[in-house]
Design a protein around this motif. Structure first.
Motif, PDB file in Angstrom:
ATOM      1  N   PRO A   1       0.944  -1.223  -0.088  1.00  0.00           N
ATOM      2  CA  PRO A   1      -0.129   0.014  -0.070  1.00  0.00           C
ATOM      3  C   PRO A   1       0.816   1.185  -0.087  1.00  0.00           C
ATOM      4  CG  PRO A   1      -0.911  -1.650   1.584  1.00  0.00           C
ATOM      5  CD  PRO A   1       0.409  -2.123   0.994  1.00  0.00           C
ATOM      6  N   GLY A   2       0.558   2.193  -1.005  1.00  0.00           N
ATOM      7  CA  GLY A   2       1.264   3.440  -1.027  1.00  0.00           C
ATOM      8  C   GLY A   2       2.143   3.586  -2.187  1.00  0.00           C
ATOM      9  N   ASP A   3       2.576   2.387  -2.720  1.00  0.00           N
ATOM     10  CA  ASP A   3       3.549   2.104  -3.794  1.00  0.00           C
ATOM     11  C   ASP A   3       3.110   2.596  -5.107  1.00  0.00           C
ATOM     12  OD1 ASP A   3       5.334   1.124  -2.156  1.00  0.00           O
ATOM     13  OD2 ASP A   3       5.075  -0.957  -3.026  1.00  0.00           O
ATOM     14  N   LEU A   4       3.607   3.109  -6.144  1.00  0.00           N
ATOM     15  CA  LEU A   4       3.447   3.550  -7.349  1.00  0.00           C
ATOM     16  C   LEU A   4       4.002   2.417  -8.492  1.00  0.00           C
ATOM     17  CD1 LEU A   4       4.140   7.180  -7.337  1.00  0.00           C
ATOM     18  CD2 LEU A   4       1.910   6.134  -6.771  1.00  0.00           C
ATOM     19  N   VAL A   5       3.174   1.930  -9.205  1.00  0.00           N
ATOM     20  CA  VAL A   5       3.547   0.910 -10.171  1.00  0.00           C
ATOM     21  C   VAL A   5       3.518   1.841 -11.711  1.00  0.00           C
ATOM     22  CG1 VAL A   5       3.188  -1.118 -11.450  1.00  0.00           C
ATOM     23  CG2 VAL A   5       2.803  -0.942  -9.076  1.00  0.00           C
ATOM     24  N   LEU A   6       4.745   1.694 -12.342  1.00  0.00           N
ATOM     25  CA  LEU A   6       4.477   2.401 -13.701  1.00  0.00           C
ATOM     26  C   LEU A   6       4.658   1.261 -14.823  1.00  0.00           C
ATOM     27  CD1 LEU A   6       5.126   4.846 -12.104  1.00  0.00           C
ATOM     28  CD2 LEU A   6       6.555   5.700 -13.962  1.00  0.00           C
ATOM     29  N   THR A   7       3.881   1.194 -15.748  1.00  0.00           N
ATOM     30  CA  THR A   7       4.023   0.403 -16.882  1.00  0.00           C
ATOM     31  C   THR A   7       4.719   1.357 -17.890  1.00  0.00           C
ATOM     32  OG1 THR A   7       1.791   1.023 -17.463  1.00  0.00           O
ATOM     33  CG2 THR A   7       2.264  -1.311 -16.351  1.00  0.00           C
ATOM     34  N   MET A   8       5.721   1.012 -18.346  1.00  0.00           N
ATOM     35  CA  MET A   8       6.603   2.049 -19.130  1.00  0.00           C
ATOM     36  C   MET A   8       7.006   1.223 -20.638  1.00  0.00           C
ATOM     37  SD  MET A   8      10.128   3.836 -18.025  1.00  0.00           S
ATOM     38  CE  MET A   8       9.248   5.038 -16.942  1.00  0.00           C
ATOM     39  N   GLY A   9       6.765   2.197 -21.682  1.00  0.00           N
ATOM     40  CA  GLY A   9       7.354   1.569 -22.870  1.00  0.00           C
ATOM     41  C   GLY A   9       6.379   1.884 -23.909  1.00  0.00           C
ATOM     42  N   ALA A  10       6.640   1.864 -25.318  1.00  0.00           N
ATOM     43  CA  ALA A  10       5.671   2.301 -26.406  1.00  0.00           C
ATOM     44  C   ALA A  10       5.080   1.139 -27.088  1.00  0.00           C
ATOM     45  CB  ALA A  10       6.650   2.868 -27.446  1.00  0.00           C
ATOM     46  N   GLY A  11       5.011  -0.006 -26.491  1.00  0.00           N
ATOM     47  CA  GLY A  11       4.448  -1.368 -27.120  1.00  0.00           C
ATOM     48  C   GLY A  11       3.262  -1.670 -26.297  1.00  0.00           C
ATOM     49  N   ASP A  12       3.037  -2.761 -26.216  1.00  0.00           N
ATOM     50  CA  ASP A  12       1.692  -2.999 -25.543  1.00  0.00           C
ATOM     51  C   ASP A  12       1.891  -3.407 -24.049  1.00  0.00           C
ATOM     52  OD1 ASP A  12       3.298  -5.545 -25.422  1.00  0.00           O
ATOM     53  OD2 ASP A  12       1.949  -6.671 -26.823  1.00  0.00           O
ATOM     54  N   VAL A  13       2.930  -2.917 -23.619  1.00  0.00           N
ATOM     55  CA  VAL A  13       3.058  -3.319 -22.206  1.00  0.00           C
ATOM     56  C   VAL A  13       1.786  -2.328 -21.253  1.00  0.00           C
ATOM     57  CG1 VAL A  13       4.324  -0.982 -21.838  1.00  0.00           C
ATOM     58  CG2 VAL A  13       4.536  -2.836 -19.990  1.00  0.00           C
ATOM     59  N   THR A  14       1.193  -1.421 -21.999  1.00  0.00           N
ATOM     60  CA  THR A  14       0.145  -0.656 -21.455  1.00  0.00           C
ATOM     61  C   THR A  14      -1.289  -1.358 -21.162  1.00  0.00           C
ATOM     62  OG1 THR A  14      -1.454   1.324 -22.045  1.00  0.00           O
ATOM     63  CG2 THR A  14      -1.087  -0.156 -23.934  1.00  0.00           C
ATOM     64  N   ASP A  15      -1.287  -2.775 -21.897  1.00  0.00           N
ATOM     65  CA  ASP A  15      -2.321  -3.502 -21.614  1.00  0.00           C
ATOM     66  C   ASP A  15      -2.168  -4.419 -20.461  1.00  0.00           C
ATOM     67  OD1 ASP A  15      -3.146  -3.035 -24.188  1.00  0.00           O
ATOM     68  OD2 ASP A  15      -2.270  -4.750 -25.267  1.00  0.00           O
ATOM     69  N   LEU A  16      -1.113  -4.106 -19.879  1.00  0.00           N
ATOM     70  CA  LEU A  16      -0.634  -4.753 -18.637  1.00  0.00           C
ATOM     71  C   LEU A  16      -1.649  -4.159 -17.276  1.00  0.00           C
ATOM     72  CD1 LEU A  16       2.869  -6.137 -18.743  1.00  0.00           C
ATOM     73  CD2 LEU A  16       0.882  -7.510 -19.023  1.00  0.00           C
ATOM     74  N   GLY A  17      -1.285  -2.638 -17.561  1.00  0.00           N
ATOM     75  CA  GLY A  17      -2.107  -2.045 -16.375  1.00  0.00           C
ATOM     76  C   GLY A  17      -3.497  -2.301 -15.600  1.00  0.00           C
ATOM     77  N   PRO A  18      -4.537  -2.575 -16.460  1.00  0.00           N
ATOM     78  CA  PRO A  18      -5.693  -3.320 -16.194  1.00  0.00           C
ATOM     79  C   PRO A  18      -5.572  -4.812 -15.405  1.00  0.00           C
ATOM     80  CG  PRO A  18      -6.154  -2.243 -18.175  1.00  0.00           C
ATOM     81  CD  PRO A  18      -4.531  -2.276 -17.904  1.00  0.00           C
ATOM     82  N   ARG A  19      -4.739  -5.489 -15.996  1.00  0.00           N
ATOM     83  CA  ARG A  19      -4.659  -6.985 -15.387  1.00  0.00           C
ATOM     84  C   ARG A  19      -3.973  -6.566 -14.104  1.00  0.00           C
ATOM     85  NH1 ARG A  19      -2.049  -9.412 -20.525  1.00  0.00           N
ATOM     86  NH2 ARG A  19      -3.540  -8.525 -22.424  1.00  0.00           N
ATOM     87  N   ILE A  20      -2.951  -6.030 -14.106  1.00  0.00           N
ATOM     88  CA  ILE A  20      -2.123  -5.783 -12.645  1.00  0.00           C
ATOM     89  C   ILE A  20      -3.182  -5.298 -11.548  1.00  0.00           C
ATOM     90  CG2 ILE A  20      -0.620  -4.295 -11.369  1.00  0.00           C
ATOM     91  CD1 ILE A  20       1.170  -4.210 -13.990  1.00  0.00           C
ATOM     92  N   LEU A  21      -4.027  -4.124 -11.827  1.00  0.00           N
ATOM     93  CA  LEU A  21      -4.960  -3.617 -10.951  1.00  0.00           C
ATOM     94  C   LEU A  21      -5.981  -4.913 -10.585  1.00  0.00           C
ATOM     95  CD1 LEU A  21      -5.887  -0.068 -12.836  1.00  0.00           C
ATOM     96  CD2 LEU A  21      -4.980  -0.478 -10.345  1.00  0.00           C
TER      97      LEU A  21
END
Length: 463
Positions: A437-457
């Protein structure tokens, strides 16, 4: 008034219509009354937004997707010559138009502003588009990212201003003839197309030389690559510099972080202006000053434009908050060049206080990894812990010996806590086990790494 539909583009077909640049051009053409069709590799929110405008979009690439009566076929540099729709176009004698030529045609008759630079183009273009809209000037714009919803990367406006992101990666920005051009920075990138900084500078010189007579180049006074460009131009173009450097024409006097915002004071034409930038980070504050300087060059009162810049609240994938679960915030970053990675991580460090920053990084392109992998690894040392995925190839074929391990080794040598995770499906479980709790998670890059954000949440929520 804004120009109408370009000749010979009343029935265009776009190959790869879901891409950021391509979808924007398609959207504007559809809004101007063209019968637009296209194809893309997969379904996406952007494809759905285009269909809502009446655009016919096919999923997958097949010769049958191209109608016999198409007026032209629009492509980007990423489309290969053996694409079946491109092959059919050649057989039918249908003209093939590069997306930069299509965008240039859309800007004819308008007052174009072209935003260029190795980093920050999308943000600065968006800041200008949003603030000009806030002032009721109804600009047209074409941006390399969505503002607040899928398909919001472009708009046909009724005003006479047209703000466009100008891509240097394939030299396509040589097609434009802007009234005002912005150069944010000049660094070596796009190694498949440029072999040296001299080639990069020559390309930007050509771009600056396309500014219409009486127009203005707005250029950073802080970045050495941009200053070198100014020296090379030697007064051949009316130039206005901006930045924190003492010799800047538009001088940034202070940037004061205020949580996820910044308070900026700049001096322009002897007038001191203080305004809010609604996103964190010094680099974003400087982008806002570039937008302010360009607006002034267009004749817009700086005292009106400065407060309007606060209406900009971000672009998708530019430090975009994707959500929070189990006390952990997940933020998406498009950063894929070491300079961008460092800037975003420093911005988050400044806004996060004592919170831990965990990064899921996906390298973009084998050529970029080969040339800049060590610098990427050193940038990751700014995070508390990182996971590095395999290289996202995009349009490139693999290069022997070039893998994400180059970045992992450099990161470890810099003292970073980094883990190689070739399989992205393992990331949600890994992050859920690391994050507190309190951490920040950054998905970083120009590819499909962005798709991991909702899965992580989702995984955090079930923890």
């Amino acid at each position: 008034m804004a120009p109408g539909l370009p000749a010979a583009m009343d029935r265009p077909h776009f190959i790869g219509i879901g891409g950021a640049g391509m979808s924007g051009i398609a959207k504007i053409l559809a809004q101007r009354g063209a019968q637009v069709t296209g194809s893309d590799a997969k379904e996406s929110a952007t494809v759905g937004a285009l269909r809502a405008l009446g655009v016919t979009v096919h999923v997958g690439h097949a010769a049958a997707h191209l109608a016999d009566d198409a007026s032209c076929v629009v492509v980007s540099s990423a489309i290969r010559e053996d694409n079946p729709e491109l092959v059919r176009a050649a057989g039918l004698g249908i003209p093939v138009v590069h997306r930069a030529d299509a965008l240039a045609a859309l800007m004819e008759g308008a007052r174009p502003v072209a935003v260029a630079g190795t980093h920050g183009k999308t943000t600065t273009t968006s800041m200008l588009a949003v603030s000009l809209t806030e002032l009721g000037l109804r600009p047209s714009y074409a941006i390399g990212g969505d503002l607040d919803a899928p398909g919001s990367n472009a708009l046909h406006g009724e005003g006479d201003l047209f703000v466009a992101e100008a891509d240097e990666s394939d030299r396509s920005f040589h097609k434009y003839a802007p009234e005002v051009a912005i150069v944010l920075n000049v660094e070596l990138d796009h190694h498949a197309n440029y072999a040296s900084m001299d080639e990069i500078h020559a390309s930007f010189e050509t771009f600056a030389g396309r500014i219409v007579p009486g127009g203005t180049l707005v250029v950073s006074a802080d970045h050495e690559g941009a200053r070198e460009l100014t020296r090379r131009l030697a007064g051949s173009v009316r130039t206005v510099t901006y930045g924190e450097a003492e010799d800047a024409d538009v001088r940034v006097l202070s940037i004061v972080p205020q949580g996820l915002r910044s308070r900026v004071t700049a001096r322009l034409d002897g007038q001191e202006l203080t305004f809010t930038v609604s996103v964190p980070g010094r680099h974003y504050a400087l982008n806002a000053v570039a937008a302010l300087t360009a607006g002034a060059a267009l004749g817009i009162p700086a005292g009106e434009l400065a407060p309007a810049l606060a209406a900009y609240t971000g672009v998708k994938r530019r430090l975009q908050l994707k959500g929070e679960a189990a006390g952990v915030q997940v933020i998406d970053s498009y950063a894929h060049h070491p300079t961008e990675m460092t800037a975003d991580l420093e911005a988050m460090r400044g806004a996060a206080g004592d919170a831990r920053i965990l990064v899921v990084f996906q390298p973009h392109l084998f050529s970029r990894t080969q040339e800049l992998g060590e610098e990427m690894g050193r940038a990751l040392a700014l995070a508390d812990a990182s996971a590095v995925l395999d290289v996202y190839p995009a349009r490139e074929d693999p290069i022997p010996g070039v893998t994400s391990e180059l970045i992992v080794e450099a990161a470890r040598a810099a003292g970073a806590d980094v883990t190689a995770v070739p399989d992205g499906t393992e990331i949600p479980e890994l992050v859920a086990g690391m994050a507190k709790p309190g951490d920040l998670v950054l998905t970083m890059g120009a590819g499909d790494v962005t798709d991991l954000g909702p899965r992580i949440l989702d995984r955090l929520a079930r923890r």
